[in-house]
Design a protein around this motif. Structure first.
Motif, short mmCIF file in Angstrom:
data_model
loop_
_atom_site.label_atom_id
_atom_site.label_comp_id
_atom_site.label_asym_id
_atom_site.label_seq_id
_atom_site.Cartn_x
_atom_site.Cartn_y
_atom_site.Cartn_z
N LEU A 16 -31.07 48.13 91.89
CA LEU A 16 -31.54 47.90 93.38
C LEU A 16 -30.52 47.41 93.92
N LEU A 17 -29.81 48.31 95.02
CA LEU A 17 -28.40 48.00 95.42
C LEU A 17 -28.71 47.65 96.96
N GLU A 18 -27.58 46.92 97.36
CA GLU A 18 -27.97 46.65 98.87
C GLU A 18 -26.37 46.88 99.30
N GLY A 19 -26.19 47.48 100.56
CA GLY A 19 -24.89 47.75 101.35
C GLY A 19 -25.27 48.90 102.28
N HIS A 20 -24.42 50.05 102.46
CA HIS A 20 -24.98 51.07 103.30
C HIS A 20 -25.02 52.49 102.39
N PHE A 21 -25.99 53.17 102.49
CA PHE A 21 -26.23 54.31 101.53
C PHE A 21 -26.76 55.56 102.36
N GLU A 174 -29.20 56.56 114.94
CA GLU A 174 -29.76 55.40 115.05
C GLU A 174 -29.29 54.32 114.03
N VAL A 175 -28.22 54.51 113.33
CA VAL A 175 -27.70 53.43 112.48
C VAL A 175 -27.07 52.27 113.15
N PRO A 176 -27.73 51.25 112.95
CA PRO A 176 -27.49 49.97 113.59
C PRO A 176 -25.95 49.38 113.48
N GLU A 177 -25.57 48.97 114.25
CA GLU A 177 -23.87 48.54 114.54
C GLU A 177 -23.55 47.63 113.25
N SER A 178 -24.39 46.69 112.89
CA SER A 178 -24.12 46.08 111.69
C SER A 178 -23.88 46.96 110.20
N LEU A 179 -24.50 48.01 110.16
CA LEU A 179 -24.62 48.80 109.08
C LEU A 179 -23.56 49.72 108.99
N LYS A 180 -23.20 50.25 110.30
CA LYS A 180 -22.04 51.16 110.59
C LYS A 180 -20.71 50.63 110.20
N ALA A 181 -20.72 49.06 110.12
CA ALA A 181 -19.52 48.41 109.62
C ALA A 181 -19.22 48.46 108.32
N ILE A 182 -20.16 48.93 107.51
CA ILE A 182 -20.23 49.05 106.12
C ILE A 182 -19.94 50.74 105.95
N PRO A 183 -18.75 51.08 105.13
CA PRO A 183 -18.73 52.31 104.68
C PRO A 183 -20.06 53.08 103.87
N ALA A 184 -20.46 54.11 104.14
CA ALA A 184 -21.84 54.84 103.72
C ALA A 184 -21.15 55.46 102.23
N ILE A 185 -22.03 54.90 101.21
CA ILE A 185 -22.02 55.42 99.81
C ILE A 185 -23.10 56.64 99.73
#
Length: 194
Positions: A16-21, A174-185
């Motif tokens: 169960l991972l958290e980040g930007h996927f 539609e990715v929120p700015e807060s999520l865009k700030a994290i590199p997507a995996i």
């Protein structure tokens, strides 16, 4: 086994991972469930699938066959089939569409449990169910360990989940700015690499 215990099994397995996927559907999410990490432990897979089988029995769901979409559903489908004492087979992609191979067949009118690991959009489930019905099977339920759609994904059969969470997903635009700030995996299974 309650929902918190199911999610604890995923956490304990590092699944169960958290980040930007970037999910295999192309959607983005701050939450990723890597069921392969949970199912690689036979004891944990048995425990989760036994809990799922108990739910099936409690609901009076009677099936002749479990059919799963490859790749993610193969292990969970096999183990649920073992737990309920019926055969388990899987569909796999051929030229981008699910098909039965390896001599697998679905008897006309067979009561089928379509079993997935995780339901997000329901696309793989719908595609697998389409193949099952084309073979003449009767899908009586669609099962999964975790329904991450909050119960909103429509798959074409009643969904039975061991746990249901509401993990947000976003279209790329539609990715929120807060999520865009994290590199997507991109940990998914459809040709995406991390």
């Amino acid at each position: 086994m309650d929902q918190d215990q199911v999610l604890d099994e995923f956490r304990d397995a590092g699944a169960l991972l958290e980040g930007h996927f970037k999910l295999s559907s192309g959607l983005h999410s701050p939450v990723y469930l890597q069921s392969a990490r949970v199912l690689m432990d036979p004891a944990r897979a048995e425990k989760l699938c036994n809990a799922f089988a108990q739910i099936l029995r409690a609901k009076g769901v009677d099936v002749d066959l479990v059919v799963s979409p490859a790749m993610g559903g193969v292990i969970v489908g096999y183990e649920v089939a073992r737990q309920i004492g019926v055969p388990g087979i899987f569909t796999e992609r051929v030229d981008g569409e699910f098909a039965l191979r390896r001599g697998f067949e679905i008897p006309q009118g067979a009561r089928i449990l379509m079993m997935e690991d995780i339901i997000t959009t329901g696309l793989s489930s719908r595609e697998c169910i389409k193949t099952i019905t084309e073979w003449g099977g009767n899908v009586v339920a669609a099962g999964c360990l975790i329904n991450r759609s909050g119960g909103r994904a429509e798959v074409g059969a009643p969904v039975i989940a061991l746990a249901t969470i509401d993990a947000p997903t976003y279209k790329p635009e539609e990715v929120p700015e807060s999520l865009k700030a994290i590199p997507a995996i991109k940990p998914g299974s459809r040709g995406l690499k991390s």
